[in-house]
Write an enzyme that holds these catalytic residues in place. Structure first.
Site, PDB file in Angstrom:
ATOM      1  N   ASP A 160      23.191  66.776  27.882  1.00  0.00           N
ATOM      2  CA  ASP A 160      22.454  67.555  26.893  1.00  0.00           C
ATOM      3  C   ASP A 160      23.252  68.837  26.644  1.00  0.00           C
ATOM      4  O   ASP A 160      23.375  69.680  27.542  1.00  0.00           O
ATOM      5  CB  ASP A 160      21.063  67.873  27.433  1.00  0.00           C
ATOM      6  N   HIS A 161      23.789  68.975  25.434  1.00  0.00           N
ATOM      7  CA  HIS A 161      24.670  70.109  25.137  1.00  0.00           C
ATOM      8  C   HIS A 161      23.932  71.443  25.157  1.00  0.00           C
ATOM      9  O   HIS A 161      24.560  72.518  25.204  1.00  0.00           O
ATOM     10  CB  HIS A 161      25.349  69.909  23.778  1.00  0.00           C
ATOM     11  N   ARG A 162      22.609  71.419  25.115  1.00  0.00           N
ATOM     12  CA  ARG A 162      21.855  72.658  25.232  1.00  0.00           C
ATOM     13  C   ARG A 162      21.957  73.226  26.644  1.00  0.00           C
ATOM     14  O   ARG A 162      21.810  74.430  26.854  1.00  0.00           O
ATOM     15  CB  ARG A 162      20.380  72.430  24.878  1.00  0.00           C
TER      16      ARG A 162
END
Length: 431
Positions: free
Chosen positions: A403-405
């Site tokens: 998850d790039h967040r």
């Protein structure tokens, strides 16, 4: 008169299907007695009584979808004025002499889009017989299998289950439907009936598959997961040393019943690597990121009607034998629909292994709110050149979805690099 309400049995549950009444009207109920079975989005779980007395009314039929908090039964004293008798479903609700704001809606309002089951007589919930060879008095059948059987007028008790422990699965019902069609080839199905197999009597028509609770919630959670910005990183792992170690362990301890799988080794290796990369052992929490001090590894298990991820807690501190025992026990409970909420919640990192199906490489969807998941392919043999000589080696492709967040590319890449090193130098797993 105390109400028995639909409880919240998992963190994602919004409603449940009352799949089977264990008690019948007139039975004495004590606190803690199981009075019904509930199909949730995760498993089939027991509904326990919190009051003592006589079960006066059953307010919903088996197979009815009921929102959390809605009453499903009444427990009274057994006095003549306590209830209107042993009716069930909407009739019971209508017969109550003092309706309250929580009076249940008619059963039809809670049933999913699939065709509703035919009403049973009040004695029906307790009259089911188990398949031949079962001594438990309980019919083992997946929720989807029950519904498909009811749609086609087939008694599940007459079907021989081929699932774990004799459990009746959808394929068993499809076979029974096909056999029924073959026995009466000239008999048309009712207009509202839908074939359940592409090999049935009407192959040109679409098959309508009712959504189980598990499939419904899976769709919601996967849609939620798809809203997260995913990225994928893949490494090729040399597996010769790991496979040799696994073979030696299994041979050495065969007499004690120990059997270590590749998944067991992956659980341990991931947990140890997460200790060195706490940023990866994290979850997205909306307005913050939660980094977890302990590694709880989820292992995806495929079921007849969905997917569930039981969790090996504190995997970094457990030996391979303990991990192997827990993994197998949890997988069996998952397939039998007997996992407790504590056994399928609280994971911090997940593994999905499709190698046993011959899949070489794939990308997995993150299990929210976790920040990453590892997809594992099959162990295969490939040619390679070393020191100018052509040889072969065993390899496995692993793909990390992040998850790039929560995670940046370099952080996930460092984790995957160190996981690869641990798997290629497997003594790191046991020392």
């Amino acid at each position: 008169m105390p109400e028995v309400n639909m409880p919240r049995l998992s963190d994602t549950m919004q409603e449940g299907v009352l799949s089977r009444w264990v008690k019948k009207v007139g039975d004495t109920v004590r606190e803690g007695d199981v009075i019904a079975e509930i199909d949730t989005d995760k498993a089939t779980m027991d509904l326990e009584a919190f009051d003592e007395g006589i079960l006066e009314k059953l307010l919903v039929e088996e197979g009815t979808m009921v929102p959390i908090g809605e009453p499903v039964a009444f427990i009274g004293t057994g006095a003549a004025g306590d209830s209107g008798g042993g009716t069930t479903g909407a009739q019971a609700a209508a017969s109550s002499s003092s309706p309250t704001p929580t009076e249940p809606s008619p059963a039809s309002e809670h049933v999913p889009a699939a065709p509703p089951a035919q009403p049973r007589t009040p004695a029906g919930p307790t009259d089911r017989q188990s398949p031949a060879g079962s001594n438990s008095g309980r019919l083992l059948a997946s929720p989807l299998a029950r519904r498909v059987a009811e749609q086609h007028g087939i008694d599940p008790a007459e079907i021989t289950g081929t699932g774990p422990g004799g459990r009746i699965v959808r394929a068993d019902v499809e076979a029974a439907v096909a056999a029924q069609a073959s026995a009466a080839p000239h008999q048309r199905q009712p207009a509202d009936s839908t074939p359940v197999s592409a090999t049935g009597t009407q192959p040109s028509e679409s098959v309508e598959v009712p959504l189980t609770m598990m499939r419904k919630v899976m769709a919601q959670r996967l849609t939620e997961s798809a809203s997260a910005p995913h990225f994928h990183l893949t490494h090729v792992v040399a597996m010769d040393r790991l496979m040799t170690l696994r073979a030696e362990i299994n041979e050495r301890f065969a007499d004690s019943g120990v059997k270590i799988s590749v998944t067991d080794l992956l659980v341990k290796a991931c947990a140890l690597t997460l200790e060195d990369h706490p940023q990866v052992n994290a979850s997205w929490a909306g307005d913050k990121i939660l980094q977890h001090p302990r590694a709880h590894i989820g292992v995806a298990v495929a079921l007849d009607d969905g997917l569930i991820v039981p969790v090996i807690r504190d995997a970094a501190t457990k030996g391979l034998e303990v991990i192997s025992t827990e993994t197998r026990a949890l997988a069996k409970k998952a397939r039998d629909g007997k996992l407790t909420p504590a056994e399928f919640s609280g994971g911090t990192f997940s593994i999905s292994n499709l190698g046993m199906f011959g899949v070489d490489n794939f990308t997995a969807v993150i299990n929210p709110p976790e920040a990453s998941i590892l997809a594992v392919g099959a162990t295969t043999e490939e040619p390679y050149v070393q020191d100018g000589q052509l040889s072969t080696r065993q390899i496995m492709k692993i793909t990390l979805t992040s998850d790039h967040r929560v995670l940046d590319g370099a952080v996930s890449a460092a984790f995957l690099r160190d996981l690869k090193r641990t798997l290629e130098e497997p003594l790191r797993i046991i020392i």
